[in-house]
Motif scaffolding. Structure first.
Motif, mmCIF file in Angstrom:
data_model
loop_
_atom_site.group_PDB
_atom_site.id
_atom_site.type_symbol
_atom_site.label_atom_id
_atom_site.label_comp_id
_atom_site.label_asym_id
_atom_site.label_seq_id
_atom_site.Cartn_x
_atom_site.Cartn_y
_atom_site.Cartn_z
ATOM 1 N N ASP A 131 43.667 29.601 32.544
ATOM 2 C CA ASP A 131 44.147 30.935 32.174
ATOM 3 C C ASP A 131 43.421 31.964 33.027
ATOM 4 O O ASP A 131 42.198 31.912 33.169
ATOM 5 N N LYS A 132 44.210 32.866 33.607
ATOM 6 C CA LYS A 132 43.638 34.006 34.347
ATOM 7 C C LYS A 132 43.955 35.263 33.548
ATOM 8 O O LYS A 132 44.945 35.953 33.830
ATOM 9 N N PRO A 133 43.148 35.569 32.513
ATOM 10 C CA PRO A 133 43.491 36.704 31.629
ATOM 11 C C PRO A 133 43.573 38.041 32.360
ATOM 12 O O PRO A 133 44.353 38.909 31.969
ATOM 13 N N GLU A 134 42.806 38.204 33.424
ATOM 14 C CA GLU A 134 42.820 39.483 34.163
ATOM 15 C C GLU A 134 44.178 39.802 34.781
ATOM 16 O O GLU A 134 44.465 40.951 35.104
ATOM 17 N N ARG A 135 44.978 38.772 34.965
ATOM 18 C CA ARG A 135 46.254 38.946 35.658
ATOM 19 C C ARG A 135 47.434 39.231 34.724
ATOM 20 O O ARG A 135 48.545 39.483 35.173
ATOM 21 N N ARG A 136 47.167 39.211 33.413
ATOM 22 C CA ARG A 136 48.272 39.263 32.454
ATOM 23 C C ARG A 136 49.055 40.567 32.512
ATOM 24 O O ARG A 136 48.486 41.654 32.507
ATOM 25 N N GLU A 137 50.372 40.431 32.577
ATOM 26 C CA GLU A 137 51.267 41.593 32.511
ATOM 27 C C GLU A 137 52.098 41.564 31.232
ATOM 28 O O GLU A 137 52.478 42.593 30.710
ATOM 29 N N LYS A 138 52.408 40.349 30.783
ATOM 30 C CA LYS A 138 53.163 40.173 29.530
ATOM 31 C C LYS A 138 52.300 39.381 28.561
ATOM 32 O O LYS A 138 51.717 38.370 28.953
ATOM 33 N N PRO A 139 52.206 39.812 27.302
ATOM 34 C CA PRO A 139 51.404 39.037 26.348
ATOM 35 C C PRO A 139 52.045 37.673 26.075
ATOM 36 O O PRO A 139 53.264 37.582 25.908
#
Ligand code: 7HP
Length: 181
Positions: A131-139
């Motif tokens: 998981d790359k949480p910093e990259r999230r655009e959509k939950p």
């Protein structure tokens, strides 16, 4: 192209991957005791993770495959999804566990999950190796995570750059010079 010399550093060794995948298998087995989940593996990156996780899952289960395009040969998400390969199995009333190699923006995966939910599975959960949480655009709701990682481009253990490096037995950070970064 040299396979190993294009890798800047090793993020997870073969041994670390093996250990973590076994732990995930044990956790999933506990949660699905008495059930017979359908593992939905998102191609192509998840094929190696799927093979290892399935062997670590001491439980009756099925596997099916799905593919959607989003990345082309680049290193960032376009946000557009095209279904390239659909499931063979009917998942209505089934306990579905989606297996993904890496969760990044979440754009592709959230669309795929919506599509699967429309088919009325009994339950649907998401299991990601990275998981790359910093990259999230959509939950995106994640139920099982192998490792959270920083925003670096990684290859190996099924993950590619331009369809290469999938056969590395470890996960490494690709040298930015390889993709012109
Ligand atoms: C997709 C993807 N594929 C390979 N390596 C990464 O770091 C990636 N992020 N999102």
């Amino acid at each position: 192209m040299e396979l190993h010399s294009d890798v800047e550093s090793v993020l997870f060794t073969e041994e670390q991957l093996k250990t973590r995948v076994k732990e995930m298998g044990a956790e999933i087995r506990r949660d699905y005791a008495g059930k017979e989940p359908v593992l939905v593996s998102i191609l192509r990156g998840s094929f190696m993770f799927t093979a290892d996780l399935m062997r670590a899952l001491d439980l009756p289960c099925k596997v099916d495959f799905m593919a959607a395009s989003s990345y082309g040969s680049g290193t960032s998400s376009s946000g557009q999804v095209k279904l390239i390969k659909d499931l063979v199995e009917d998942i209505e009333g089934k306990d579905v566990l989606v297996l993904e190699d890496i969760l990044d923006s979440g754009n592709t995966l959230s669309s795929l999950l919506e599509l699967l939910k429309e088919r009325k599975p009994a339950s649907i959960k998401l299991c990601v190796l990275l998981d790359k949480p910093e990259r999230r655009e959509k939950p995106v709701a994640v139920h099982y995570t192998g490792f959270s990682i920083p925003d670096a481009f990684v290859v190996g253990y099924g993950l590619d750059y331009d369809e290469k490096y999938r056969n590395l037995p470890y996960i490494g950070i690709l040298k930015p010079s390889v993709y012109g970064g």
